[in-house]
Design a protein around this motif. Sequence first.
Motif: not given
Length: 426
Positions: A179-187, A213-217, A417-424
């Motif tokens: 919702k907050e970062l617009g990530i479609d599929k969470v890894k 609905g998530m991917e294990v990397v 975390p703010p650095w994650m917000k900055e990336k996504y």
Amino acid sequence: MKKTRFLVVALLAVCLVLIMGYPAFAAKTIKIGVIGPMNYSQGKGHWDGATMAAEEINAKGGVQVGNQKMKIELIKADSNEHINITDATNAMERLLTRDKADFVVGGFRTEAVLPMQDIAMDYKKIFIGCGAATKSICDKVGKDYNRYKYWFRGTPFNEAYLVKTNFLHLQFVAEILKKELGIDKVKVAIVAEKKAWTEGMVAAANFNIPKMGMEVVGVWRPSDMATDVTGELSAIQRTDAHIIFTIFSASVGVTFAKQAGELKIPAVMVGINVEAQKDGFWKATEGMGNYVLTMNTYARGVRINHLTDSFVEGYLKRFGEVPTYTADTYTAIKYGLVPAIEKAGTLDADKIVAVLEKMEYDVPAGRIKYNADHDTIWGPGYLTSLGVQWQNGELKAVWPNGWEGIAYTGMAPYQIPPWMKEKYKK
């Protein structure tokens, strides 16, 4: 005159023999062995929780056993189970043979608890586990009841429920990221210390996370005492994982969080990190553990029920920190063992077992009821745990409010975390 003296001495000797031969007749205290890795935080929790329970009970006159009041005497046993399983078994043997413990609480590492459990069963002593989550420890009760009926799990709830709760935390955070970062599929990267208790959880995570609905990397298995995990973190960063699903009970939890914070890995940590449950985590990671989310039992200001406040605040005042889950030796003694002894009216283990099996009672973390395997019941109305996150030096509870109608007071919103917000952030 000589004959009279002889009779008096003989009578005293007979009384001494009777007293030594019948401990229940001579007993003035109830001896409770507290066993755990006493040089580590988990053992400290064991001892401090038991100490607080004993002090409160003794201050009110002790335990009513039949027609007599008996004080609690605690016996500390250092299992050293992080380092040496043999030390743990030797400590249990000493508790039951040399120290004559009537009951035992504690235990932490599954590899040590299993043999310690067998020793306690050999002596038919009630052993309430306050640390190991492995389900198979309780399964033994169902498979061989007559031998293992003296075992009960006090805390935590078993690994199957632990992983289920962690999946709820994972889903909770994943939805926020979407919702907050617009990530479609969470890894998701799975990182678990290489110990027996994590095996089932890793398998369950591998199987269930894709169904969510998530991917294990990938899966990484560092030592529980690892002092450098930069290799693992670098590999995880290359996968572009959004969430690191952690399963830690020992010092690797500090190492991993500190180094991830230093590298500002653009992924959030969710799962179990026992070290992150403690007040000292912030200092140990030099603040780099900010935004780590872990399952926990207690948090400042969070009221689960009418018993939570007095326990958490009392523990803070007595020991200067929020209790970790191993401090629920307090719960095992005060709300489980002692009421069962008083109801049974005896120290006879078989009669106390029969009482414990039927008990259902409130504790500061929720409500306890045992199943047929002497394992605790999980879920709304019983034990749920909390999801807590480090937020700028404070440990805040962010889950389970809203889940299954639960509404604990004192909760806070989750922070990215703010650095994650900055990336996504778009």
